[in-house]
Design a protein around this motif. Structure first.
Motif, PDB file in Angstrom:
ATOM      1  N   PRO A  89      -9.143   5.931   5.582  1.00 49.32           N
ATOM      2  CA  PRO A  89      -8.485   5.999   4.269  1.00 49.32           C
ATOM      3  C   PRO A  89      -7.858   7.380   4.050  1.00 49.32           C
ATOM      4  CG  PRO A  89     -10.775   5.256   4.073  1.00 49.32           C
ATOM      5  CD  PRO A  89     -10.577   5.724   5.475  1.00 49.32           C
ATOM      6  N   VAL A  90      -6.657   7.394   3.470  1.00 40.83           N
ATOM      7  CA  VAL A  90      -5.998   8.634   3.073  1.00 40.83           C
ATOM      8  C   VAL A  90      -5.568   8.482   1.614  1.00 40.83           C
ATOM      9  CG1 VAL A  90      -5.284   9.296   5.404  1.00 40.83           C
ATOM     10  CG2 VAL A  90      -3.757   7.896   4.011  1.00 40.83           C
ATOM     11  N   ALA A  91      -5.195   9.582   0.981  1.00 40.02           N
ATOM     12  CA  ALA A  91      -4.986   9.607  -0.471  1.00 40.02           C
ATOM     13  C   ALA A  91      -3.711   8.913  -0.955  1.00 40.02           C
ATOM     14  CB  ALA A  91      -5.000  11.050  -0.963  1.00 40.02           C
ATOM     15  N   THR A  92      -2.599   9.077  -0.235  1.00 43.48           N
ATOM     16  CA  THR A  92      -1.322   8.537  -0.724  1.00 43.48           C
ATOM     17  C   THR A  92      -0.525   7.916   0.412  1.00 43.48           C
ATOM     18  OG1 THR A  92       0.024  10.507  -0.321  1.00 43.48           O
ATOM     19  CG2 THR A  92      -1.213  10.454  -2.406  1.00 43.48           C
ATOM     20  N   ARG A  93       0.617   7.334   0.067  1.00 43.03           N
ATOM     21  CA  ARG A  93       1.495   6.687   1.035  1.00 43.03           C
ATOM     22  C   ARG A  93       2.061   7.660   2.064  1.00 43.03           C
ATOM     23  NH1 ARG A  93       6.487   6.105   2.210  1.00 43.03           N
ATOM     24  NH2 ARG A  93       7.326   7.269   0.470  1.00 43.03           N
ATOM     25  N   THR A  94       2.118   8.940   1.720  1.00 44.19           N
ATOM     26  CA  THR A  94       2.684   9.920   2.649  1.00 44.19           C
ATOM     27  C   THR A  94       1.659  10.950   3.130  1.00 44.19           C
ATOM     28  OG1 THR A  94       3.431  11.280   0.799  1.00 44.19           O
ATOM     29  CG2 THR A  94       5.014   9.688   1.698  1.00 44.19           C
ATOM     30  N   THR A  95       0.384  10.785   2.755  1.00 44.21           N
ATOM     31  CA  THR A  95      -0.649  11.702   3.227  1.00 44.21           C
ATOM     32  C   THR A  95      -0.873  11.491   4.718  1.00 44.21           C
ATOM     33  OG1 THR A  95      -1.784  11.654   1.093  1.00 44.21           O
ATOM     34  CG2 THR A  95      -3.068  12.400   2.986  1.00 44.21           C
ATOM     35  N   ALA A  96      -0.776  12.574   5.470  1.00 43.05           N
ATOM     36  CA  ALA A  96      -1.021  12.473   6.912  1.00 43.05           C
ATOM     37  C   ALA A  96      -2.508  12.284   7.163  1.00 43.05           C
ATOM     38  CB  ALA A  96      -0.531  13.735   7.612  1.00 43.05           C
ATOM     39  N   LEU A 134      -2.063 -24.334  -8.339  1.00 44.40           N
ATOM     40  CA  LEU A 134      -2.508 -23.549  -9.489  1.00 44.40           C
ATOM     41  C   LEU A 134      -3.699 -22.643  -9.187  1.00 44.40           C
ATOM     42  CD1 LEU A 134      -2.068 -26.241 -12.288  1.00 44.40           C
ATOM     43  CD2 LEU A 134      -0.483 -24.420 -11.594  1.00 44.40           C
ATOM     44  N   SER A 135      -4.310 -22.818  -8.015  1.00 42.60           N
ATOM     45  CA  SER A 135      -5.420 -21.931  -7.649  1.00 42.60           C
ATOM     46  C   SER A 135      -4.901 -20.573  -7.169  1.00 42.60           C
ATOM     47  CB  SER A 135      -6.292 -22.568  -6.566  1.00 42.60           C
ATOM     48  OG  SER A 135      -5.579 -22.636  -5.341  1.00 42.60           O
ATOM     49  N   ARG A 136      -3.610 -20.510  -6.812  1.00 43.11           N
ATOM     50  CA  ARG A 136      -3.023 -19.247  -6.343  1.00 43.11           C
ATOM     51  C   ARG A 136      -2.480 -18.469  -7.530  1.00 43.11           C
ATOM     52  NH1 ARG A 136       0.704 -19.631  -1.594  1.00 43.11           N
ATOM     53  NH2 ARG A 136       0.314 -17.404  -1.623  1.00 43.11           N
ATOM     54  N   LYS A 137      -2.710 -17.177  -7.511  1.00 43.86           N
ATOM     55  CA  LYS A 137      -2.313 -16.297  -8.606  1.00 43.86           C
ATOM     56  C   LYS A 137      -1.186 -15.373  -8.169  1.00 43.86           C
ATOM     57  CE  LYS A 137      -5.731 -17.895 -11.050  1.00 43.86           C
ATOM     58  NZ  LYS A 137      -5.470 -19.150 -11.663  1.00 43.86           N
ATOM     59  N   LEU A 138      -0.463 -14.857  -9.132  1.00 43.68           N
ATOM     60  CA  LEU A 138       0.548 -13.840  -8.879  1.00 43.68           C
ATOM     61  C   LEU A 138      -0.145 -12.609  -8.317  1.00 43.68           C
ATOM     62  CD1 LEU A 138       3.554 -12.862  -9.464  1.00 43.68           C
ATOM     63  CD2 LEU A 138       2.536 -11.734 -11.444  1.00 43.68           C
ATOM     64  N   ALA A 139       0.422 -12.023  -7.273  1.00 39.46           N
ATOM     65  CA  ALA A 139      -0.143 -10.812  -6.683  1.00 39.46           C
ATOM     66  C   ALA A 139       0.755  -9.639  -7.054  1.00 39.46           C
ATOM     67  CB  ALA A 139      -0.233 -10.956  -5.167  1.00 39.46           C
ATOM     68  N   LEU A 140       0.183  -8.607  -7.631  1.00 34.48           N
ATOM     69  CA  LEU A 140       0.920  -7.409  -7.993  1.00 34.48           C
ATOM     70  C   LEU A 140       0.212  -6.218  -7.381  1.00 34.48           C
ATOM     71  CD1 LEU A 140       3.085  -5.879  -9.578  1.00 34.48           C
ATOM     72  CD2 LEU A 140       1.541  -5.915 -11.548  1.00 34.48           C
ATOM     73  N   GLY A 141       0.870  -5.572  -6.430  1.00 27.87           N
ATOM     74  CA  GLY A 141       0.292  -4.398  -5.781  1.00 27.87           C
ATOM     75  C   GLY A 141       0.721  -3.146  -6.520  1.00 27.87           C
ATOM     76  N   LYS A 142      -0.201  -2.517  -7.224  1.00 28.67           N
ATOM     77  CA  LYS A 142       0.103  -1.284  -7.944  1.00 28.67           C
ATOM     78  C   LYS A 142      -0.213  -0.096  -7.047  1.00 28.67           C
ATOM     79  CE  LYS A 142      -0.287  -2.994 -12.576  1.00 28.67           C
ATOM     80  NZ  LYS A 142      -0.176  -2.428 -13.896  1.00 28.67           N
ATOM     81  N   VAL A 143       0.730   0.824  -6.958  1.00 27.94           N
ATOM     82  CA  VAL A 143       0.623   1.950  -6.030  1.00 27.94           C
ATOM     83  C   VAL A 143      -0.724   2.649  -6.117  1.00 27.94           C
ATOM     84  CG1 VAL A 143       1.606   4.200  -5.432  1.00 27.94           C
ATOM     85  CG2 VAL A 143       3.102   2.305  -6.001  1.00 27.94           C
ATOM     86  N   GLU A 144      -1.232   2.851  -7.315  1.00 29.99           N
ATOM     87  CA  GLU A 144      -2.489   3.594  -7.460  1.00 29.99           C
ATOM     88  C   GLU A 144      -3.708   2.844  -6.920  1.00 29.99           C
ATOM     89  OE1 GLU A 144      -1.643   1.448 -11.342  1.00 29.99           O
ATOM     90  OE2 GLU A 144      -0.463   2.748 -10.041  1.00 29.99           O
ATOM     91  N   SER A 145      -3.587   1.546  -6.706  1.00 29.41           N
ATOM     92  CA  SER A 145      -4.750   0.794  -6.233  1.00 29.41           C
ATOM     93  C   SER A 145      -4.585   0.229  -4.825  1.00 29.41           C
ATOM     94  CB  SER A 145      -5.051  -0.347  -7.208  1.00 29.41           C
ATOM     95  OG  SER A 145      -3.964  -1.256  -7.249  1.00 29.41           O
ATOM     96  N   LEU A 146      -3.486   0.543  -4.155  1.00 30.57           N
ATOM     97  CA  LEU A 146      -3.260   0.025  -2.808  1.00 30.57           C
ATOM     98  C   LEU A 146      -4.005   0.859  -1.773  1.00 30.57           C
ATOM     99  CD1 LEU A 146       0.591  -0.607  -3.004  1.00 30.57           C
ATOM    100  CD2 LEU A 146      -1.225  -2.322  -3.121  1.00 30.57           C
ATOM    101  N   PRO A 147      -4.473   0.216  -0.697  1.00 28.07           N
ATOM    102  CA  PRO A 147      -5.122   0.995   0.366  1.00 28.07           C
ATOM    103  C   PRO A 147      -4.096   1.710   1.239  1.00 28.07           C
ATOM    104  CG  PRO A 147      -5.162  -1.348   0.899  1.00 28.07           C
ATOM    105  CD  PRO A 147      -4.543  -1.218  -0.468  1.00 28.07           C
ATOM    106  N   HIS A 148      -4.283   3.018   1.413  1.00 25.45           N
ATOM    107  CA  HIS A 148      -3.457   3.837   2.296  1.00 25.45           C
ATOM    108  C   HIS A 148      -4.312   4.144   3.521  1.00 25.45           C
ATOM    109  CE1 HIS A 148      -0.891   4.291  -1.202  1.00 25.45           C
ATOM    110  NE2 HIS A 148      -1.909   4.789  -1.876  1.00 25.45           N
ATOM    111  N   ILE A 149      -3.780   3.860   4.710  1.00 22.18           N
ATOM    112  CA  ILE A 149      -4.553   3.940   5.940  1.00 22.18           C
ATOM    113  C   ILE A 149      -3.891   4.899   6.919  1.00 22.18           C
ATOM    114  CG2 ILE A 149      -5.463   2.593   7.874  1.00 22.18           C
ATOM    115  CD1 ILE A 149      -4.710   0.125   5.901  1.00 22.18           C
ATOM    116  N   GLY A 150      -4.650   5.861   7.403  1.00 15.76           N
ATOM    117  CA  GLY A 150      -4.164   6.754   8.445  1.00 15.76           C
ATOM    118  C   GLY A 150      -4.512   6.174   9.797  1.00 15.76           C
TER     119      GLY A 150
END
Length: 176
Positions: free
Chosen positions: A138-145, A16-32
């Motif tokens: 860090p980059v802005a989006t999932r497809t930002t070069a 019960l100490s573990r929580k559901l994880a929901l990755g929302k696109v707007e808050s995920l880290p995008h890494i170049g």
């Protein structure tokens, strides 16, 4: 409670100490990193260290240098095709296919096509996402070069990656 059958084992109680994880696109880290863009969708913290999930956007010519590490890595190709080198042997992996790299095996992937590749990478146990976060930019989006580094910046980035690699159980190689 159901009776135990021979050879079966009980499932442990819910943690019960573990929580559901929901990755929302707007808050995920995008890494170049290495010209690719990696989005961490599930972290080791989300899975008690069991695995992490990384959404990878690999443009034509992209992909990491030959390397190996002591964790399992599975790639599920969603779009495009790439060349995977495993213990020196090259194969083509296409959209809809899955490839699993055993721990410690020399490998690399390289997009030799003219179209971007999108794939999901699952590392088990987790930890690779921390390496990416520490080395990448860090980059802005999932497809930002990522920004194109100068020669000096590229050398500094490679030096940093090589210095951090042992902490993340990774070794860069000359050949895959």
């Amino acid at each position: 409670m159901a009776a135990k059958t021979q050879g079966s084992s009980e499932v442990p109680p819910d943690d019960l100490s573990r929580k559901l994880a929901l990755g929302k696109v707007e808050s995920l880290p995008h890494i170049g990193l290495v010209g690719d863009t990696y989005t961490v969708t599930v972290t080791g913290e989300d899975t008690a260290g069991r695995f992490c999930v990384i959404d990878m956007h690999v443009p034509p010519g992209g992909g990491p240098p030959p390397h190996r590490h002591d964790f399992e890595e599975t790639f599920i190709l969603l779009e495009g095709e790439l060349e995977a080198t495993f213990r020196g042997e090259k194969i083509t992996v296409k959209a809809g296919e899955t490839v699993t790299i055993p721990a410690n095996a020399p490998h690399r992937f390289h997009n030799v096509s003219s179209q971007a590749v999108r794939m999901i990478c699952i590392c088990s146990p987790a930890g690779q996402e921390k390496f990416f976060l520490e080395v990448g930019v860090p980059v802005a989006t999932r497809t930002t070069a990522p920004p194109k580094p100068s020669e000096a910046e590229q050398a500094a980035l490679m030096k940093k990656a090589e210095e951090l690699a042992p902490r993340y159980r990774t070794e860069f190689l000359r050949e895959a």
